[in-house]
Write a protein that holds these residues in place. Structure first.
Motif, PDB file in Angstrom:
ATOM      1  N   GLY A 108      10.493   8.795 -13.705  1.00  0.00           N
ATOM      2  CA  GLY A 108      11.220  10.046 -13.547  1.00  0.00           C
ATOM      3  C   GLY A 108      10.430  11.278 -13.930  1.00  0.00           C
ATOM      4  N   GLU A 110      15.258  18.094 -21.271  1.00  0.00           N
ATOM      5  CA  GLU A 110      15.354  17.844 -19.839  1.00  0.00           C
ATOM      6  C   GLU A 110      16.681  17.147 -19.530  1.00  0.00           C
ATOM      7  N   SER A 131       7.677   5.393 -10.032  1.00  0.00           N
ATOM      8  CA  SER A 131       8.801   6.306  -9.857  1.00  0.00           C
ATOM      9  C   SER A 131       9.937   6.067 -10.836  1.00  0.00           C
ATOM     10  N   CYS A 184      18.466  15.380 -16.216  1.00  0.00           N
ATOM     11  CA  CYS A 184      18.145  14.971 -14.855  1.00  0.00           C
ATOM     12  C   CYS A 184      18.942  13.735 -14.466  1.00  0.00           C
ATOM     13  N   CYS A 202      19.657  11.808 -19.321  1.00  0.00           N
ATOM     14  CA  CYS A 202      19.723  11.431 -17.911  1.00  0.00           C
ATOM     15  C   CYS A 202      21.111  10.898 -17.568  1.00  0.00           C
ATOM     16  N   THR A 229      14.923  13.725 -23.224  1.00  0.00           N
ATOM     17  CA  THR A 229      15.509  13.729 -21.888  1.00  0.00           C
ATOM     18  C   THR A 229      16.912  13.160 -21.970  1.00  0.00           C
ATOM     19  N   ARG A 250       8.925  14.673 -13.543  1.00  0.00           N
ATOM     20  CA  ARG A 250       9.238  15.767 -12.632  1.00  0.00           C
ATOM     21  C   ARG A 250       8.032  16.121 -11.780  1.00  0.00           C
ATOM     22  N   ALA A 251       8.301  16.535 -10.544  1.00  0.00           N
ATOM     23  CA  ALA A 251       7.217  16.839  -9.613  1.00  0.00           C
ATOM     24  C   ALA A 251       6.295  17.923 -10.160  1.00  0.00           C
ATOM     25  N   GLU A 252       6.870  18.948 -10.789  1.00  0.00           N
ATOM     26  CA  GLU A 252       6.046  20.033 -11.309  1.00  0.00           C
ATOM     27  C   GLU A 252       5.195  19.567 -12.497  1.00  0.00           C
ATOM     28  N   THR A 253       5.733  18.649 -13.287  1.00  0.00           N
ATOM     29  CA  THR A 253       4.969  18.098 -14.404  1.00  0.00           C
ATOM     30  C   THR A 253       3.829  17.237 -13.891  1.00  0.00           C
TER      31      THR A 253
END
Length: 292
Positions: free
Chosen positions: A13, A261, A10, A263, A232, A230, A15-18
């Motif tokens: 990071g 991205e 985890s 996030c 962050c 990304t 992404r859930a869709e990725t």
């Protein structure tokens, strides 16, 4: 489903869709707030916002790796689903024992497991896992997918600026950046991930200058590569969004239409860097069998 399945943790990071699109299995670390342990990215009590507030309230916040059994369960489930090989891509072994858990679990896995120590933290690990999953989807072997992850991690630039080094000091993740502690109140340190550790890169006097310097260093890190980026943060969305917008303009040729991205960092990372952090990760897109 590809016969090669990618597992990560985890801290990456992803992404859930990725993860869903590429079939990446994400194993949570644990975030301990007060006396209660939560699964990072799973339990709502372990959201980045909750961790940021707990730190502001001076509540004890700590983290722990997934046990070897938790990783073994992930490997066994992947094998039961048809995986014939697994590539397990993880946060740097210099800052977390997650890699060690993966090695222990791999010994008991029903299918071969290639464990990758990315030497990265956060999105640097995530982009390596994505590289492995994309390679697997294109028919790569476990060896080739693991190689894609490692090479991408090796070429990735990861930089961040924190409001204070206190949280890194508490968690023992600061490494050689401890040299900055004496002047921490007077500067906004820019840190980098190098050699698998967090190390000081530069010192500036204000957050504005720190963000501007992150921008310059990210542009240098992209060089002539096609990249994915990304940005962050933890509880610092406006600074992160502004940085991402400027980088989107300056790296337009490198990005080739890909969005940057933006996030919040995973809660387990937020526990160590604290509210106010802003980071940028520049991950080159390397072709298969790229010769360095």
């Amino acid at each position: 489903m590809s016969p090669v399945v990618v597992v990560t943790d985890s801290t990456a990071g992803v992404r859930a869709e990725t993860a869903e699109a590429l079939g990446i299995v994400v194993v949570p670390l644990q975030v301990v707030i007060g006396a209660t342990s939560y699964a990072d990215g799973v339990d709502p009590e372990a959201s980045p916002e909750s961790v940021a507030q707990a730190l502001r309230d001076y509540l004890p916040v700590s983290t722990s790796r997934p046990s070897p059994q938790v990783l073994l369960d992930a490997y066994e489930q992947a094998a039961a689903g048809g995986a014939t090989e697994i590539v397990s891509v993880h946060v740097s072994s210099e800052v977390s024992a997650t890699h060690e858990s993966a090695l222990l679990a791999a010994k008991r896995s029903p299918v071969p497991v290639r464990v990758v120590d990315t030497g990265q933290i956060g999105a640097g690990t995530g982009w390596a896992a994505v590289a492995a999953a994309r390679a697997a989807a294109d028919g790569a072997s476990g060896f080739e997918a693991a190689d894609a992850a490692q090479r991408r991690a090796d070429h990735t630039t990861a930089l961040f600026s924190v409001d204070t080094l206190e949280y890194l000091r508490r968690g023992g993740r600061i490494g050689s950046a401890a040299a900055l502690l004496g002047s921490a109140l007077a500067v906004k340190p820019i840190l980098e991930v190098t050699g698998g550790r967090v190390a000081p890169r530069e010192k500036v006097r204000t957050q504005g200058r720190a963000i501007a310097r992150l921008e310059e260093l990210a542009v240098l890190g992209a060089a002539a590569y096609d990249v994915e980026v990304t940005v962050c943060h933890l509880a610092n969305e406006s600074a992160a969004t502004g940085l991402a917008g400027r980088l989107a303009e300056r790296l337009a040729d490198n990005l080739g239409g890909r969005e940057i991205e933006v996030c919040e960092v995973a809660a387990v990372l937020g526990a160590h860097v604290g509210p106010g952090v802003v980071g940028v990760v520049v991950a080159p897109l390397l072709p298969p069998h790229h010769e360095d």
